[in-house]
Design an enzyme around this catalytic site. Structure first.
Site, PDB file in Angstrom:
ATOM      1  N   CYS A 168       0.838  -1.203   0.000  1.00  0.00           N
ATOM      2  CA  CYS A 168       0.000   0.000   0.000  1.00  0.00           C
ATOM      3  C   CYS A 168       0.871   1.249   0.000  1.00  0.00           C
ATOM      4  O   CYS A 168       2.084   1.177   0.073  1.00  0.00           O
ATOM      5  CB  CYS A 168      -0.910   0.005   1.223  1.00  0.00           C
ATOM      6  SG  CYS A 168       0.027   0.096   2.754  1.00  0.00           S
ATOM      7  N   CYS A 213       3.085   1.567   2.971  1.00  0.00           N
ATOM      8  CA  CYS A 213       4.278   0.716   2.888  1.00  0.00           C
ATOM      9  C   CYS A 213       5.370   1.432   2.093  1.00  0.00           C
ATOM     10  O   CYS A 213       6.531   1.429   2.486  1.00  0.00           O
ATOM     11  CB  CYS A 213       3.988  -0.605   2.181  1.00  0.00           C
ATOM     12  SG  CYS A 213       2.669  -1.557   2.907  1.00  0.00           S
ATOM     13  N   ASP A 270       4.572 -32.347   1.501  1.00  0.00           N
ATOM     14  CA  ASP A 270       5.786 -32.768   2.180  1.00  0.00           C
ATOM     15  C   ASP A 270       5.647 -32.225   3.608  1.00  0.00           C
ATOM     16  O   ASP A 270       4.929 -31.262   3.832  1.00  0.00           O
ATOM     17  CB  ASP A 270       6.996 -32.151   1.481  1.00  0.00           C
ATOM     18  CG  ASP A 270       8.255 -32.322   2.286  1.00  0.00           C
ATOM     19  OD1 ASP A 270       8.533 -33.466   2.674  1.00  0.00           O
ATOM     20  OD2 ASP A 270       8.940 -31.315   2.536  1.00  0.00           O
ATOM     21  N   ASP A 280       9.254 -28.694  -0.528  1.00  0.00           N
ATOM     22  CA  ASP A 280      10.312 -27.693  -0.566  1.00  0.00           C
ATOM     23  C   ASP A 280      11.719 -28.254  -0.699  1.00  0.00           C
ATOM     24  O   ASP A 280      12.637 -27.521  -1.023  1.00  0.00           O
ATOM     25  CB  ASP A 280      10.262 -26.834   0.700  1.00  0.00           C
ATOM     26  CG  ASP A 280      10.838 -27.562   1.895  1.00  0.00           C
ATOM     27  OD1 ASP A 280      10.505 -28.750   2.040  1.00  0.00           O
ATOM     28  OD2 ASP A 280      11.613 -26.972   2.643  1.00  0.00           O
ATOM     29  N   ASP A 284      12.093 -33.586  -2.746  1.00  0.00           N
ATOM     30  CA  ASP A 284      10.748 -33.443  -3.294  1.00  0.00           C
ATOM     31  C   ASP A 284      10.761 -33.083  -4.776  1.00  0.00           C
ATOM     32  O   ASP A 284       9.723 -33.143  -5.427  1.00  0.00           O
ATOM     33  CB  ASP A 284       9.985 -32.320  -2.574  1.00  0.00           C
ATOM     34  CG  ASP A 284       9.837 -32.591  -1.097  1.00  0.00           C
ATOM     35  OD1 ASP A 284       9.537 -33.745  -0.751  1.00  0.00           O
ATOM     36  OD2 ASP A 284      10.018 -31.653  -0.307  1.00  0.00           O
TER      37      ASP A 284
END
Lengths: 46, 726
Positions: B45, B48, B447, B622, B626
């Protein structure tokens, strides 16, 4: 009908003006951060 | 945080913050400073933007911070002596997670192809509006000389405009025809060229109908589709390169006994490298420190700290959990184990490209159908009336009216809106067909380690009282064993240590002490008279209990699983970890199907099995173990904390550590596929009305313009509805 001789070039000229302006905005990176620009308008400083 | 007082290679940079006040003057003073990019996934925004820019302006040696809200990045100029960590810490202090990006990997910010399309779009739009204006006069009854002049002016505008704007279609159509194939651009180019050609002919013959406006609006609407499509692809590409840029790209090389920050790309075999606590090891190598505590979860999937001795091999990607260590590089860059696995995954990914996108499937039916229809109209009218000119007129009207706008516009518009919405919620969609594939998914396999649980974070000692935990902490504090240290880190802030006496450590077994007259022991099962794996705590004569650290769930994991289940998906856990921790996590999340102790190769096999059963699997993982599964699954998601290889293999990367919105991905994917199909339906309805009129030879340029514009606009508006997906 003779008025068309003036009106048609006039409308084409104005349209071209818009086109040139748009091309300028593209070239000067004004579409790189549309969301950011929308938000920056709300900021007080600069 | 302290700034290294190293001499600046760019003295002007030191003065940069001062010079900034006179911003124009500072411009030249900043030459020689590095342009640095950071990804800021949380920026959203106006507040920010100003918070980030103000904070960065306060930093010494940093100038011209500029937040790009669309890309969620901040670019700034930094003096060479400013460390990335300083900037990251400054941003973290105001609540923004920042990841350094490698500007070289990202490439120039300018998107040439996108600008080119935008320019063509602008020219087509300009020409379309002007010709449309002239056409209105003709439609409302201009005749004879006026009409002919208007047609002539239209021709003067339309011919060069089409010649410039429609080039992308012509080029694509030609390259498709060269290999004797039909794609969407063939009927598009044919319609545009024939419409302009016939209109020119009619103009010179003082004919009644000219389709210049139709040719131009066709070009205009299709260019919108093409531009949106390009934007989607470009954002996917930049997402991918952004992720590559996220990898560790600085390392500390020891030169003359001093650590010097260098680029990972500049490391060579034989270099001595210092790896601070909590950092990933950048290269394969041999440990030269006496000992090291490394988290090798990325290879095994089990997050257990391993202790290594000097001379042991370490691999790129492992995380240093203990004191800073030094190692000597044995393999760098593309030769590291990490890169080799990543390369394998890239090869495996080829299989996914066999998926045919919805638009391509539609085009395969559509292109021949349009050509046949127009050809049939031509042959039919030529046979009935014998008037070739009229027959050609009808055929071209059919080609124009069956405008493939829906095909060219429907899917890209929906995809752009959907990907934009997901990006706003912290999901990077990397693959063009990812959303279509996710919409078809019926099973989600997670996972555990690092995906459902937070990497490197643990939840201490469930079921122990404060006093008991205090005893465990006091015992753990007496030892340097990595398990003890992990226990100290986890417990340190939550309980206070009890007073112990006569503490003795039996190497390899455990720690024993005296607490309030009782003997207390912390260590292996055998040491406390119990059986089983893990760490045990025994207080006095009470039976020993396991004092393992259980993993902390990823924030939002519970909501994510609930949301996925609510959408009718079957959820499973697949982990390389032991059954106990796996079931403990599963029961907290309400997952019943758990596959534990599954190695990397088996994970892949399990996905293949599920595929053979007809299940369409969404894999969320991750680790390196995997990646094969991520690549094999129908669709895949990886968290941003995942390793490069896993992120490369995944279709979507979750930038936010919080998984709460994971259910939204499936919801948006389903809605966007539904809307794409709806858009095809809408376009078909327009055609069902307009095509018979065109075939009957009753089509006028006005009707063509109406049908085309209204179907395109309806389709675009319908696409925007994807934003309301929940």
């Amino acid at each position: 009908m003779n008025i068309l001789v003036i009106l048609i070039p006039a409308s084409l000229f104005l349209g071209l003006l818009g086109l040139v302006a748009f091309v300028w905005t593209v070239r000067s990176d004004q579409y790189d951060d549309s969301k950011g620009n929308a938000s920056r308008i709300l900021m007080d400083d600069d | 945080m302290s700034l290294a007082p190293a001499p600046s290679a760019c003295p002007a940079c030191a003065a940069a913050p001062l010079a900034q006040a006179a911003s124009k003057g500072a411009q030249s003073a900043l030459d020689g400073c590095d342009e640095v990019l950071f990804a800021l996934p949380k920026v959203h925004c106006a507040a920010c933007i100003s918070t980030v820019e103000t904070r960065l302006n306060e930093l010494a040696g940093v100038a011209e911070p500029r937040v790009n809200l669309s890309l969620k990045r901040v670019s700034l100029k930094a003096a060479p002596w400013v460390e990335e960590e300083t900037i990251i810490a400054a941003l973290a202090s105001i609540g923004f997670e920042a990841h350094p990006l490698d500007a070289a990997t990202i490439g120039g910010a300018a998107d040439r192809a996108g600008r080119d399309l935008l320019l063509r779009l602008a020219v087509a739009g300009f020409a379309m509006m002007n010709v449309m204006l002239l056409s209105v006069a003709v439609w409302s009854g201009a005749t004879d000389a006026t009409r002919d002049v208007f047609h002539l002016i239209s021709a003067l505008i339309a011919v060069p405009a089409v010649g410039f704007s429609a080039q992308p279609f012509f080029i694509n159509a030609l390259s498709a025809l060269r290999v004797r194939r039909l794609n969407m651009d063939v009927p598009i180019s044919l319609a545009i060229v024939l419409a302009v050609g016939m209109s020119l002919f009619e103009t010179f013959q003082s004919g009644e109908n000219a389709y210049f406006d139709a040719a131009l609006s066709l070009t205009f609407f299709l260019l919108i589709g093409r531009y949106l499509d390009h934007r989607t692809r470009a954002s996917a590409r930049s997402a991918a390169s952004e992720l590559a840029a996220l990898e560790v790209h600085r390392a500390q090389r020891i030169e003359d006994g001093q650590p010097v920050a260098v680029r990972v790309a500049d490391l060579a075999i034989g270099d001595h490298i210092l790896v601070p606590h909590g950092m990933r090891i950048p290269v394969d190598g041999v440990l030269s420190s006496d000992s090291a505590q490394l988290d090798r979860a990325f290879l095994t999937g089990e997050s257990a700290v391993q202790v290594l001795q000097a001379g042991d091999n370490v691999r790129a990607g492992e995380v240093n959990m203990g004191d800073p260590v030094t190692l000597q590089a044995t393999a760098v860059g593309q030769d590291t184990t990490l890169r080799q696995i990543a390369a394998l995954v890239e090869t495996a990914e080829g299989g996914r490209n066999s998926y045919t996108a919805l638009a391509d499937r539609a085009a395969a039916i559509y292109a021949p159908a349009v050509h046949l229809l127009a050809f049939a109209a031509f042959v039919g009218w030529a046979a009935i009336g014998g008037d070739i000119r009229f027959a050609l007129n009808v055929a071209i009207a059919v080609l124009i009216i069956t405008c493939p706008c829906a095909l060219g516009l429907a899917v890209p518009a929906v995809a752009t809106a959907a990907i934009g919405k997901l990006f706003g919620h912290g999901f990077l969609v990397k693959h063009a067909t990812a959303l279509e594939r996710i919409a078809e998914v019926d099973t989600v396999i997670f996972d555990k380690t690092g995906t459902l649980t937070m990497p490197g974070q643990t939840r201490p000692l469930a079921g122990f009282s404060q006093t008991e935990a205090g005893v465990a902490l006091a015992l753990a504090q007496a030892s340097n064993h990595p398990v003890s240290q992990a226990l100290c880190r986890a417990l340190g802030t939550q309980v206070s240590a009890e007073q112990l006496h006569d503490i003795t450590e039996l190497p390899g077994q455990g720690i024993q002490a005296n607490w309030q007259g009782k003997t207390v022991r912390l260590g292996q099962a055998g040491f406390v008279g119990a059986r089983g794996a893990g760490t045990w705590l025994k207080i006095g004569d009470a039976p020993a209990r396991r004092a393992d650290l259980s993993e902390r769930l990823r924030p939002g994991a519970v909501q994510a699983i609930a949301a996925l289940k609510a959408q009718g998906l079957h959820v499973e856990i697949l982990t390389g970890d032991a059954p106990d921790p796996a079931h403990s996590v599963a029961s907290q999340l309400g997952i019943t199907t758990v596959h534990s102790r599954i190695e990397a190769a088996q994970k892949h096999a399990l996905i293949e099995d599920a595929k053979a059963r007809g299940a369409r699997v969404l894999m969320v993982g991750d680790g390196i173990n995997d990646t094969a599964a991520l690549a094999a699954a129908h669709a895949s998601i990886a968290p941003a904390s995942a390793l490069d290889a896993a992120r490369t293999a995944a279709d979507i990367v979750a930038l936010d550590a919080d998984f709460t919105n994971l259910g939204l991905v499936v919801a948006v994917a389903r809605k966007s596929t539904r809307l794409s199909k709806q858009n095809f339906g809408i376009a078909l309805c327009y055609n069902l009305i307009a095509v018979p009129i065109a075939l009957a030879g009753l089509a006028t340029p006005l009707l063509a313009a109406l049908a085309m514009s209204s179907s395109s606009i309806t389709v675009l508006l319908n696409a925007m509805r994807v934003r309301s997906a929940k």
